[in-house]
Motif scaffolding. Structure first.
Motif, PDB file in Angstrom:
ATOM      1  N   GLU A  55     -28.584 -19.975  38.803  1.00 17.93           N
ATOM      2  CA  GLU A  55     -29.373 -19.446  37.683  1.00 17.93           C
ATOM      3  C   GLU A  55     -28.463 -18.967  36.563  1.00 17.93           C
ATOM      4  O   GLU A  55     -28.724 -19.200  35.384  1.00 17.93           O
ATOM      5  CB  GLU A  55     -30.286 -18.317  38.167  1.00 17.93           C
TER       6      GLU A  55
ATOM      7  N   HIS B 264     -28.271 -20.294  32.615  1.00 15.93           N
ATOM      8  CA  HIS B 264     -28.280 -19.464  31.415  1.00 15.93           C
ATOM      9  C   HIS B 264     -27.073 -19.777  30.541  1.00 15.93           C
ATOM     10  O   HIS B 264     -27.174 -19.920  29.335  1.00 15.93           O
ATOM     11  CB  HIS B 264     -28.269 -17.982  31.802  1.00 15.93           C
TER      12      HIS B 264
ATOM     13  N   GLN C 181     -42.167 -13.442  40.445  1.00 21.11           N
ATOM     14  CA  GLN C 181     -42.347 -12.648  39.246  1.00 21.11           C
ATOM     15  C   GLN C 181     -43.202 -13.411  38.246  1.00 21.11           C
ATOM     16  O   GLN C 181     -43.122 -14.629  38.153  1.00 21.11           O
ATOM     17  CB  GLN C 181     -40.982 -12.378  38.635  1.00 21.11           C
TER      18      GLN C 181
ATOM     19  N   PHE D 255     -43.882 -14.394  34.621  1.00 17.46           N
ATOM     20  CA  PHE D 255     -43.347 -14.403  33.267  1.00 17.46           C
ATOM     21  C   PHE D 255     -44.369 -14.985  32.318  1.00 17.46           C
ATOM     22  O   PHE D 255     -45.192 -15.814  32.711  1.00 17.46           O
ATOM     23  CB  PHE D 255     -42.089 -15.266  33.186  1.00 17.46           C
TER      24      PHE D 255
ATOM     25  N   VAL E  96     -44.401 -16.594  28.430  1.00 21.69           N
ATOM     26  CA  VAL E  96     -43.814 -16.924  27.141  1.00 21.69           C
ATOM     27  C   VAL E  96     -44.692 -18.003  26.528  1.00 21.69           C
ATOM     28  O   VAL E  96     -44.972 -18.999  27.172  1.00 21.69           O
ATOM     29  CB  VAL E  96     -42.385 -17.503  27.283  1.00 21.69           C
TER      30      VAL E  96
ATOM     31  N   LEU F 277     -30.012 -10.837  31.648  1.00 19.57           N
ATOM     32  CA  LEU F 277     -30.333 -12.217  32.008  1.00 19.57           C
ATOM     33  C   LEU F 277     -31.203 -12.370  33.249  1.00 19.57           C
ATOM     34  O   LEU F 277     -32.031 -13.259  33.323  1.00 19.57           O
ATOM     35  CB  LEU F 277     -29.048 -13.032  32.174  1.00 19.57           C
ATOM     36  N   GLU F 278     -31.009 -11.465  34.232  1.00 20.92           N
ATOM     37  CA  GLU F 278     -31.788 -11.640  35.470  1.00 20.92           C
ATOM     38  C   GLU F 278     -33.279 -11.514  35.231  1.00 20.92           C
ATOM     39  O   GLU F 278     -34.084 -12.038  35.976  1.00 20.92           O
ATOM     40  CB  GLU F 278     -31.398 -10.587  36.519  1.00 20.92           C
ATOM     41  N   ASN F 279     -33.641 -10.761  34.203  1.00 19.99           N
ATOM     42  CA  ASN F 279     -35.055 -10.468  34.018  1.00 19.99           C
ATOM     43  C   ASN F 279     -35.692 -11.244  32.875  1.00 19.99           C
ATOM     44  O   ASN F 279     -36.786 -10.939  32.444  1.00 19.99           O
ATOM     45  CB  ASN F 279     -35.243  -8.975  33.792  1.00 19.99           C
ATOM     46  N   ILE F 280     -34.946 -12.229  32.394  1.00 22.75           N
ATOM     47  CA  ILE F 280     -35.468 -13.001  31.275  1.00 22.75           C
ATOM     48  C   ILE F 280     -35.652 -14.431  31.737  1.00 22.75           C
ATOM     49  O   ILE F 280     -34.732 -15.020  32.304  1.00 22.75           O
ATOM     50  CB  ILE F 280     -34.462 -12.940  30.108  1.00 22.75           C
ATOM     51  N   PRO F 281     -36.844 -14.990  31.547  1.00 19.32           N
ATOM     52  CA  PRO F 281     -37.039 -16.363  31.997  1.00 19.32           C
ATOM     53  C   PRO F 281     -36.165 -17.328  31.202  1.00 19.32           C
ATOM     54  O   PRO F 281     -35.943 -17.138  30.005  1.00 19.32           O
ATOM     55  CB  PRO F 281     -38.522 -16.624  31.742  1.00 19.32           C
TER      56      PRO F 281
END
Ligand SMILES: Nc1nc2c(ncn2[C@@H]2O[C@H](COP(=O)(O)OP(=O)(O)OP(=O)(O)O)[C@@H](O)[C@H]2O)c(=O)[nH]1
Ligand SMILES: [Mg+2]
Lengths: 701, 74
Positions: free
Chosen positions: A238, A242, A485, A487, A489, B20-24
């Motif tokens: 992950e 990013h 979780q 999310f 957006v 970053l861990e909590n943002i998709p």
């Protein structure tokens, strides 16, 4: 050398960049629509003429912000592009970008470019360049991005020929990647990847295989193992994802500095102004309610004229045919089975088309995202997601495309609940049933001088649909557990004046798919029903003598014919079936004829009307009457009162509001949830609710 | 430094930090990255979700996510 040749083209791009518009321009109406009623499935395909000798097969894919799938919708794109054994694997990818959001669009472009497939960059909405103050240097960008760039406007139809030429000469594309960021992300890690995959795929493709959530189907067991090993440290993967995004953006920023400029001096556009009203904390909700009401109202008002016309035309056609054709089984099949059956489908084309029209307009203008924004907080209370609003609204046309529209909900629990409750909304297949029953049992009178009573009942049924969907969602959210979780957006696109070409094509395509999909079911059921209704065991065959024997009083010919017909129906196969289930449905106020109609409408609700039509036309020799007149004339033999009275009518309405009678929905839920468990739970659950509520309703009225 | 969740409508800033861990991932992909300009365009009732502009992209996110994005005001 002249040899005709076919090129496979995939349209890929961010949501809302105009892929579907471009697809429509390229293919016109030569589209092959999916295998379910009323939907443009995950990918749409169409034929396109590129030149006199070359033709293309264009695939329109769902919009995605990147090649890393975060929803089912998006994983389709990755599947298409990674699996070169797939029949849809493209010869050339056309990345459709929006000139206004070039930076963001290029993220996906650089990823696809790194897959080393022939790629063309089509920059759409060129017509907006001037008004948005955008200038850009095509040559520099072509060089930096190592690709052919075509400026197009799907709306103004410019650049299309140039795009076709570029597609034809896709073989000369530069295949080298633009960003090659793999080693910059984590040298050691990627050395390892390269080593383990033994250069079988390009490095970037190997990386994508690792990041895939569901392991791809087209790789070897050994590769599965390797992927599994890498995925054991999921946090690291992950992090790298990013990092990839950040790096790619920095590459893109560098490139764009050299050849793309936006002058944001142009005053604020219409967006700010409209958003003030449409997403206002109070007005926003009023407007939304008002728009929904206006749509439903106009669907009824506009559609009622063609519907009446269709209803009478089909009744006349039936009687005309049976009077002209020599009497016999073929004529009977036509006038009693096929024509009423087809009539039952055709009659609700107007409503579906009008509903699809309004929904397409809402989608086209960009208003739907505002509704999602307004409703998210409310919906979350009930275990849903702001994005659940769209399936719930489009479910009023048809649950099948609506359930597919849940794919952009990233959270599995929220998506599942949305899928499970969408069939509660009043879909257009329920309309013919509602319309006919309301017309038969509810008096057409005004209440307080303003409300039409029939309209009011119809409105309440819609409300019942929405409210029960929400309540069901709340209950389900208490039972379905997840630790994923949630999310949320969503992009808020620019407001656009709807393109009528797009709207038109959407309406035609969806209506066509719906009518032909449902049509096949209805037609075959009508024929089967007719057969079962006009054949039977011994007692059916000897009907004439048996009826004569039973008679105590002398009957005139007409009365005798009637007695005979109803005796025959009762002793036909279908009559026997109906009689068998009668005890189960009698508490709800239904007789065996309605029972037959209900059973047959478990494949598709609208069959109810055509089944009654078929049953009654088998029974009566008077062909002129419309379905409605027949229902009103039907009497209960024991009480000598009207068979379709208020309690029975209301009970039927409620039953149809809740029962999941739609083979298409069951199939799509199975497909979307990948198991029989959920459609089964849904089917049984809704059936129980329908039975109980119909029972209560019958006893109240 | 200010959390996006605490911004007022109309305020603008430059993104400085993300948890970053909590943002998709797809929020990043839409351009929510350090260095980009962010504006709070509109709030839904109860201040949730938030309607933002990040560079040229307009999007909405929930308050809980907005708590993990920091900006410096401009
Ligand atoms: N001004 C302008 N608007 C366009 C152009 N092409 C498409 N649009 C509009 O942009 C909006 C989105 O178009 P679509 O074709 O649905 O976009 P899409 O890429 O298929 O969207 P998704 O399927 O959601 O990914 C629609 O309102 C179109 O009318 C264009 O060249 N110029
Ligand atoms: Mg599209």
């Amino acid at each position: 050398m002249l040899k005709s040749k076919t090129i496979k083209i995939s349209l890929v791009g961010n949501p809302n960049t105009g892929k579907t518009s471009l697809f429509n321009v390229l293919t016109g109406l030569n589209q092959k629509v999916g295998n379910y009623p009323g939907i443009t499935v995950d990918k749409k395909q169409g034929q396109c003429k590129l030149s006199n000798t070359v033709s293309g097969i264009v695939t329109d894919l769902p919009g995605t912000y990147s090649i890393n799938p975060t929803s089912i919708d998006e994983s389709i794109v990755l599947d298409t592009l990674l699996n070169n054994q797939n029949e849809d694997y493209p010869d050339v990818v056309v990345v459709v970008a929006d000139i206004e959001n070039l930076k963001r669009n290029l993220l996906l472009f650089t990823q696809i470019k790194d897959l080393e497939i022939p790629t063309i960059l089509a920059i759409n909405m060129a017509d907006q360049m001037k008004s948005k103050g955008i200038s850009f240097d095509k040559e520099t960008l072509e060089r930096e991005l190592k690709t052919k760039i075509i400026l197009v406007s799907a709306r103004k139809n410019t650049g299309i020929e140039e795009l076709k030429e570029a597609i034809i000469s896709y073989n000369s594309s530069d295949l080298s990647p633009v960003a090659s960021i793999a080693y910059r992300m984590d040298h050691e890690f990627f050395e390892d990847v390269k080593l383990k995959f033994k250069d079988k795929h390009s490095l970037y493709k190997s990386w994508l295989l690792i990041t895939q959530h569901q392991s791809a189907t087209f790789i070897t067991d050994e590769e599965h193992k390797i992927i599994h090993e890498f995925r054991s440290d999921i946090k690291k993967i992950e992090k790298l994802q990013h990092k990839e995004t950040v790096l790619r953006y920095s590459v893109i920023n560098e490139i764009l500095k050299k050849g793309y400029r936006v002058n944001r001096s142009e005053g604020t556009d219409i967006r700010a102004y409209l958003d003030k009203i449409l997403t206002h904390k109070i007005f926003g909700y009023f407007l939304f309610t008002f728009i929904l009401l206006a749509i439903f109202q106009s669907v009824f008002n506009l559609a009622s004229y063609p519907m009446d016309f269709i209803d009478t035309s089909f009744a006349e056609m039936s009687s005309y045919l049976s009077s002209k054709l020599p009497s016999g089984p073929f004529s009977d099949l036509l006038s009693e089975g096929v024509i009423p059956g087809i009539g039952g489908i055709v009659i609700f084309i107007p409503q579906i088309a009008i509903l699809f029209f309004f929904i397409a307009i809402l989608e086209e203008t960009g208003y739907m995202s505002r509704v999602v924004f307004l409703m998210d907080k409310v919906m979350r209370r009930f275990g849903l997601n702001g994005k659940s609003v769209i399936p719930l609204i489009s479910g009023t046309a048809c649950a099948v495309p609506a359930i597919m529209a849940t794919r952009n909900i990233n959270n599995w629990k929220e998506r599942l609940i949305t899928i499970l409750v969408t069939p509660f909304t009043t879909c257009s297949a329920r309309l013919p049933v509602y319309v006919i029953i309301i017309a038969v049992v509810i008096p057409n009178k005004m209440l307080y001088g303003v409300f039409n009573l029939q309209g009011l009942i119809m409105m309440s049924l819609y409300l019942i649909g929405f409210i029960s969907a929400i309540i069901a969602a709340y209950v389900l959210s208490k039972f379905i557990k997840t630790n994923e979780q949630s999310f949320f957006v969503i992009e808020m696109p620019n407001y656009k004046f709807p393109s009528f070409k797009n709207v038109f094509i959407t309406v035609i395509e969806r209506t066509k798919a719906f009518v032909f999909g449902a049509g096949k079911i209805i037609l075959s059921i009508s024929i089967v029903l007719w057969f079962l209704a006009s054949n039977g065991p011994e007692s059916y065959k000897n009907a004439e003598s048996l009826v004569k024997l039973q008679q105590i009083d002398e009957l005139n010919d007409e009365e005798f014919e009637q007695q005979l017909a109803s005796y025959k129906l009762q002793h036909s196969y279908i009559g026997i079936l109906g009689k068998t289930i009668e005890p189960a449905i009698a508490p709800l106020g239904y007789d065996w004829k309605m029972g037959i109609a209900i059973i047959s409408s478990f494949a598709a609700r609208e069959v109810f009307v055509s089944t009654l039509a078929t049953i009654y036309s088998v029974e009566s020799d008077e062909q002129m009457t419309t379905i409605k007149e027949r229902l009103i004339a039907e009497v209960n033999p024991t009480t000598q009162k009207r068979r379709f009275d208020l309690p029975t009518g209301m009970s039927l309405l409620i039953f149809y509001a809740f029962a999941l009678q739609c083979a298409g929905t069951v199939a799509i839920v199975k497909r979307e949830t990948k198991s029989w468990k959920w459609p089964l739970i849904q089917f049984v659950g809704m059936g129980i609710i329908a039975y109980i509520t119909a029972f209560i309703t019958y006893n109240i009225f | 430094m200010l959390k996006v969740a605490d911004m007022l409508v109309g305020e603008k800033g430059i993104i400085t930090e993300l948890c970053l861990e909590n943002i998709p991932l797809n929020l990043l992909e839409m351009g929510c990255l350090p260095g980009n300009e962010l504006e709070l365009v509109q709030l839904a009732p109860l201040s949730d979700p938030l309607y933002l502009r990040i560079d040229n992209t307009f999007l909405a996110i929930r308050k809980e996510t907005a708590a993990f994005i920091q900006i410096t005001k401009i």
